[in-house]
Design an enzyme around this catalytic site. Structure first.
Site, PDB file in Angstrom:
ATOM      1  N   HIS A 258       0.847  -1.188   0.000  1.00 55.61           N
ATOM      2  CA  HIS A 258       0.000   0.000   0.000  1.00 55.61           C
ATOM      3  C   HIS A 258       0.885   1.241   0.000  1.00 55.61           C
ATOM      4  O   HIS A 258       2.006   1.214   0.500  1.00 55.61           O
ATOM      5  CB  HIS A 258      -0.921   0.002   1.227  1.00 55.61           C
ATOM      6  CG  HIS A 258      -1.987   1.054   1.199  1.00 55.61           C
ATOM      7  ND1 HIS A 258      -1.780   2.329   1.679  1.00 55.61           N
ATOM      8  CD2 HIS A 258      -3.251   1.027   0.720  1.00 55.61           C
ATOM      9  CE1 HIS A 258      -2.891   3.030   1.512  1.00 55.61           C
ATOM     10  NE2 HIS A 258      -3.787   2.276   0.936  1.00 55.61           N
TER      11      HIS A 258
ATOM     12  N   ASP B 213      -8.006  -4.436  -0.420  1.00 60.42           N
ATOM     13  CA  ASP B 213      -8.397  -5.058  -1.687  1.00 60.42           C
ATOM     14  C   ASP B 213      -8.103  -6.551  -1.712  1.00 60.42           C
ATOM     15  O   ASP B 213      -8.697  -7.289  -2.503  1.00 60.42           O
ATOM     16  CB  ASP B 213      -7.671  -4.387  -2.858  1.00 60.42           C
ATOM     17  CG  ASP B 213      -8.073  -2.937  -3.022  1.00 60.42           C
ATOM     18  OD1 ASP B 213      -9.278  -2.669  -3.023  1.00 60.42           O
ATOM     19  OD2 ASP B 213      -7.184  -2.078  -3.132  1.00 60.42           O
TER      20      ASP B 213
END
Length: 437
Positions: free
Chosen positions: A314, A373
């Site tokens: 991320h 996700d």
């Protein structure tokens, strides 16, 4: 020619100290604004050094873990309460929440003939385009669309928050019917159901869903609602709102940003990657086989050959993404209900093994971990939600954060956002048309 004339020498970015992507060399975001809405916390400074810590996500000063624990402990859904928190800066009491839900219900409708004229007559293969086009079209049904007083923006925000689930589901139904030759189902929302429940109710031909399914979708909406002012679509909202434009244009621009696969479409890539893993790893319980696949993946020899392990890593978080941590335990429960325990264990194995493999093959300035996700696509698939709705559901959630940030931008009456760009093009002498070769 169009490519050659636009290539900028990468060395020039270093020479002129350009923060590409508005990030510095360590990957930290360049400070571009201040906000009271959301905070993403991933590190501390200890004696001048950046030390990664478990990630925290904070909505209006409240840790997301506490927010989620609060409404789940009461065995109720929390998305509407989260919307109120983001818009008004504090949690509602019982009476305020009841009134707010009634107002959202009042706005949960579309203009007469809108579904037929705007969605059915021109179905799109991409539901995000349906959302953007429909939001822009709703401008025409607003008696005072350019009024940017806070009261009017609040009204517009609540209307769009309530209408976006309808636009997403109806957009998909039109797509499935006209491009997939399926039966057409258009269910009106049920007045006694919340946003998450109504999405499942409108989407499914028989309107049926289990309490756990609705709980997981509601949780997903809460976890995706806000992520600070710097994420691409929210920053887009600030940029566009700073020009003084209308709410519909600002939200349509944010939807356009979220559509990009680098932003809102990541869970689709995760889903596709795991399908490839299941096809190429014979024994999911054999960690050696999983490691071999991940090694090939990182070395650009498997799946789409980009070298990326989708859903791991991320821009901000390194030790952990709090949204993924919260999601995981509930995902396991749903997987057990659906008889997909083995597949959940495969996800768990990849989450555990991937960071060390990535670290071994890459020079990294920070660690990596599973992001939200990683599990969201798996959840949506277990809920029977078609892939075409994965990113639109992200928009259905994140519009609450967009609207809060739009209001914040207008309230603070900041300058129009205009960062500098330095031209590195060579000077060229004008040549008359008759003399050009």
């Amino acid at each position: 020619m169009a490519i050659a004339c636009n290539v900028v020498d990468r060395e020039l970015y270093t020479r002129f100290e350009v923060k590409r992507g508005l990030r510095d060399i360590s990957g930290k975001g360049v400070l571009a604004g201040l906000t009271r809405i959301g905070e993403v916390h991933s590190y501390i400074i200890d004696e001048g050094e950046t030390v990664p810590v478990p990630g925290r996500l904070i909505y209006r000063g409240i840790d997301i873990e506490d927010l989620v624990d609060g409404f789940l402990r009461d065995r109720r859904h929390g998305f509407e309460e989260t919307i109120y928190l983001l818009l008004f800066g504090e949690l509602p009491n019982i009476k305020e929440l009841g009134i707010f839900k009634e107002q959202l219900l009042e706005y949960r409708t579309l203009p007469s003939f809108f579904v037929n004229d705007m969605i059915m007559k021109s179905p799109s293969k991409d539901i995000m385009n349906v959302l953007a086009r429909s939001v822009l079209s709703l401008y025409s049904y607003d008696e005072d669309p350019d009024d940017i007083s806070i009261d009017n923006i609040l009204k517009q925000s609540m209307q769009l928050i309530s209408q976006l689930p309808l636009l997403a589901v109806y957009g998909y139904q039109a797509y499935a019917h006209y491009h997939g030759n399926t039966s057409l189902f258009i269910h009106s929302p049920h007045k006694d159901l919340g946003i998450a429940e109504n999405i499942l109710y409108m989407l499914r031909p028989d309107n049926k869903f289990t309490p756990l399914e609705a709980e997981l979708l509601d949780l997903s909406l809460v976890l995706h609602a806000e992520h600070g002012g710097g994420n691409n679509s929210t920053f887009t909202t600030h940029v566009v709102s700073s020009s003084g434009t209308d709410t519909y244009s600002a939200i349509a621009a944010a939807i356009g940003s979220l559509k990009g696969p680098r932003h809102g479409g990541a869970n689709i890539k995760v889903t596709a990657m795991f399908e490839d893993i299941k096809e190429n790893v014979e024994n999911w319980e054999d960690e050696g086989q999983v490691i071999t696949y991940l090694e090939r993946l990182v070395n650009k020899e498997a799946f789409d050959k980009t070298g990326l392990v989708y859903g791991v890593g991320h821009a901000v978080y390194s030790v952990s993404d709090p949204r993924a941590v919260i999601f995981k335990s509930y995902v396991k429960t749903l997987a057990q209900e659906k008889g997909l325990e083995a597949e959940f264990e495969l996800f768990d194995t990849v989450e555990r093994l991937a960071p060390s493999i990535i670290e071994k093959h890459r020079k990294m300035y920070k660690g990596v971990s599973a992001n939200v996700d990683f599990y969201s696509g798996f959840v949506y698939r277990m809920l029977g939600i078609p892939e075409e709705l994965y990113t639109p559901l992200f928009a259905v959630s994140r519009i609450s954060g967009w609207c809060a940030h739009r209001i914040e931008e207008i309230v603070n009456q900041g300058k129009i956002i205009r960062p500098a760009y330095k031209s590195v093009a060579p000077k060229v002498t004008y040549v008359p048309l008759s003399q050009r070769k």
